[in-house]
Design a protein around this motif. Structure first.
Motif, short mmCIF file in Angstrom:
data_model
loop_
_atom_site.label_atom_id
_atom_site.label_comp_id
_atom_site.label_asym_id
_atom_site.label_seq_id
_atom_site.Cartn_x
_atom_site.Cartn_y
_atom_site.Cartn_z
N GLY A 79 2.68 -22.27 30.41
CA GLY A 79 4.11 -22.35 30.20
C GLY A 79 4.80 -21.02 29.97
N TYR A 80 4.04 -20.05 29.49
CA TYR A 80 4.67 -18.78 29.12
C TYR A 80 3.94 -17.61 29.78
N ARG A 81 3.87 -17.67 31.08
CA ARG A 81 3.27 -16.58 31.87
C ARG A 81 4.31 -15.48 32.02
N LEU A 82 4.47 -14.73 30.95
CA LEU A 82 5.55 -13.76 30.83
C LEU A 82 5.01 -12.44 30.33
N PRO A 83 5.75 -11.35 30.51
CA PRO A 83 5.38 -10.09 29.87
C PRO A 83 5.33 -10.28 28.35
N GLU A 84 4.52 -9.48 27.72
CA GLU A 84 4.26 -9.62 26.28
C GLU A 84 5.54 -9.64 25.44
N LYS A 85 6.46 -8.72 25.70
CA LYS A 85 7.70 -8.64 24.93
C LYS A 85 8.48 -9.94 25.03
N GLU A 86 8.56 -10.51 26.22
CA GLU A 86 9.29 -11.77 26.39
C GLU A 86 8.58 -12.93 25.71
N ARG A 87 7.27 -12.89 25.67
CA ARG A 87 6.54 -13.96 24.96
C ARG A 87 6.91 -13.95 23.48
N VAL A 88 6.98 -12.78 22.89
CA VAL A 88 7.37 -12.69 21.47
C VAL A 88 8.79 -13.22 21.29
N GLU A 89 9.67 -12.91 22.22
CA GLU A 89 11.04 -13.41 22.13
C GLU A 89 11.07 -14.93 22.17
N ARG A 90 10.20 -15.55 22.97
CA ARG A 90 10.17 -17.00 23.05
C ARG A 90 9.68 -17.62 21.73
N LEU A 91 8.75 -16.97 21.08
CA LEU A 91 8.33 -17.46 19.76
C LEU A 91 9.51 -17.48 18.80
N HIS A 92 10.24 -16.39 18.73
CA HIS A 92 11.40 -16.33 17.84
C HIS A 92 12.48 -17.32 18.26
N HIS A 93 12.67 -17.49 19.55
CA HIS A 93 13.65 -18.45 20.06
C HIS A 93 13.36 -19.86 19.54
N ASN A 94 12.10 -20.16 19.32
CA ASN A 94 11.70 -21.48 18.82
C ASN A 94 11.52 -21.53 17.31
N GLY A 95 12.01 -20.52 16.61
CA GLY A 95 11.95 -20.52 15.16
C GLY A 95 10.60 -20.13 14.59
N ILE A 96 9.71 -19.63 15.45
CA ILE A 96 8.39 -19.19 14.99
C ILE A 96 8.49 -17.70 14.69
N GLU A 97 8.67 -17.38 13.41
CA GLU A 97 8.91 -16.00 13.02
C GLU A 97 7.66 -15.32 12.48
N ARG A 98 6.62 -16.10 12.21
CA ARG A 98 5.32 -15.52 11.85
C ARG A 98 4.25 -16.20 12.69
N PHE A 99 3.29 -15.38 13.14
CA PHE A 99 2.28 -15.89 14.08
C PHE A 99 1.10 -14.93 14.09
N THR A 100 -0.05 -15.43 14.50
CA THR A 100 -1.28 -14.64 14.50
C THR A 100 -1.51 -13.98 15.86
N THR A 101 -2.44 -13.02 15.88
CA THR A 101 -2.71 -12.25 17.10
C THR A 101 -4.12 -12.55 17.60
N LEU A 102 -4.43 -13.79 17.83
CA LEU A 102 -5.81 -14.18 18.08
C LEU A 102 -6.35 -13.68 19.42
N ASN A 103 -7.54 -13.08 19.36
CA ASN A 103 -8.33 -12.83 20.56
C ASN A 103 -9.80 -12.87 20.17
N TYR A 104 -10.68 -12.79 21.14
CA TYR A 104 -12.11 -12.97 20.86
C TYR A 104 -12.91 -12.30 21.96
N ALA A 105 -14.16 -11.96 21.63
CA ALA A 105 -15.05 -11.27 22.55
C ALA A 105 -16.07 -12.24 23.13
N HIS A 106 -16.51 -11.97 24.34
CA HIS A 106 -17.54 -12.81 24.95
C HIS A 106 -18.77 -12.00 25.35
N LYS A 107 -18.81 -10.72 24.95
CA LYS A 107 -19.97 -9.90 25.28
C LYS A 107 -20.06 -8.74 24.30
N ILE A 108 -21.22 -8.14 24.25
CA ILE A 108 -21.47 -7.00 23.38
C ILE A 108 -20.54 -5.84 23.75
#
Length: 318
Positions: A79-108
């Motif tokens: 749904g949000y295949r957007l540049p990073e800056k615009e993705r953050v704007e969409r979070l704020h647009h929906n009232g989500i003002e705090r959020f985590t930065t989750l990522n994960y590794a799959h190899k050494i």
């Protein structure tokens, strides 16, 4: 809002129809945001100043595009295949003002560089709560300590399915003991939804929790497809939590409709240990959908306040 690349429109077929994952009912929620999401007025009426989303993803662009390619192959519309800056704007647009930065590794060798990337960039994402990750490898405790003590990270994310990660591996014992002592939370995808992995499921998670009973752990997707098994641990382990990510929505990647419906009662019973999560940006509907569905569920206003906002505030800032 303008339409983004890769999403459905009135003159494009909806690829979600061909997804191997089921949907509830015969219609699909919209992918695009509305100009003024209708949940904003509702959360204000409940005294919720903003939404705290504990399950949002940030990856380097090259990695994110590879992840999206996997989703494309199973007709899981992003749904949000957007540049990073615009993705953050969409979070704020929906009232989500705090959020985590989750990522994960799959190899050494991947986790430490992801932590460095997150540290270098998270200040550009207003409202971001920085999370790191780690992997069973040489030097893991060293870079986890750096993430906490130098970078000031607030938590960590692990993905047992993608990383083929057994939480009970002895190489991680010192790291888990350190995080338990520091009371740094870990958000773990350990359930078997949407697809099982070699080391997913309650049979791997429960021994892990018994080994580190005071570790602050949040189980992604409420542990789907074994929600009841994970929920049964909440009373015994007060530092254990579950997030609502992709559970109470019309997209049934986390379980059959009857299983999801049966999980509603846990939201009231364990209201202090449940956290709102969205899985943004990798969702095949707009952000209004999971928020509205949660607000529509039969639970008290107090439970809604805690799940959408207060529990996460307490976890990181109390």
């Amino acid at each position: 809002m303008e339409e983004e690349e890769g999403v459905t429109s009135s003159n494009q077929p909806d690829t979600r129809i061909s997804s191997p994952f089921l949907w509830r009912g015969d219609s699909y929620p919209p992918i695009l945001d509305s100009e003024t999401p209708d949940h904003l007025e509702r959360i204000r009426s409940l005294g919720i100043p903003y939404i705290f989303d504990i399950h949002t993803h940030f990856f380097p662009e090259t990695v994110m595009k590879l992840i999206w390619r996997w989703f494309d192959n199973v007709n899981w519309a992003i749904g949000y295949r957007l540049p990073e800056k615009e993705r953050v704007e969409r979070l704020h647009h929906n009232g989500i003002e705090r959020f985590t930065t989750l990522n994960y590794a799959h190899k050494i060798g991947m986790a430490s560089s992801l932590n460095d990337w997150t540290y270098a960039n998270f200040s550009n994402w207003k409202g971001a709560i920085p999370f790191g990750t780690f992997y069973p490898e040489e030097g893991v405790l060293t870079y986890v300590k750096k993430a906490v003590e130098t970078y000031g990270f607030c938590g960590f994310k692990l993905h047992c399915e993608v990383s083929k990660l057994n939480l009970n591996r002895p190489e991680l014992a010192d790291t888990f003991e350190y995080l338990q002592k520091k009371q740094i939370p870990i958000l773990i995808h350990t359930g078997t939804a949407p697809l099982p992995g070699e080391f997913t499921g309650i049979q791997f998670f429960q021994p892990f929790l018994e080994t580190y009973p005071n570790l602050k752990v949040i189980v992604a997707h409420m542990g789907a497809h074994e929600i009841s098994a994970y929920a049964s641990l909440l009373a015994t382990y007060p530092n254990l939590g579950l997030d609502t990510t992709m559970v109470f929505v019309d997209f049934l990647a986390t379980g059959k409709a009857e299983d999801v419906d049966a999980a509603v009662s846990y939201l009231e019973t364990y209201q202090d240990q449940i956290y709102f999560g969205s899985d943004f940006p990798n969702i095949p509907y707009n952000l209004n959908h999971p928020i509205t569905r949660l607000l529509d569920l039969p639970m008290s206003d107090l439970a809604k306040q805690k799940i959408l906002y207060q529990n996460a505030e307490n976890l990181f800032f109390k």
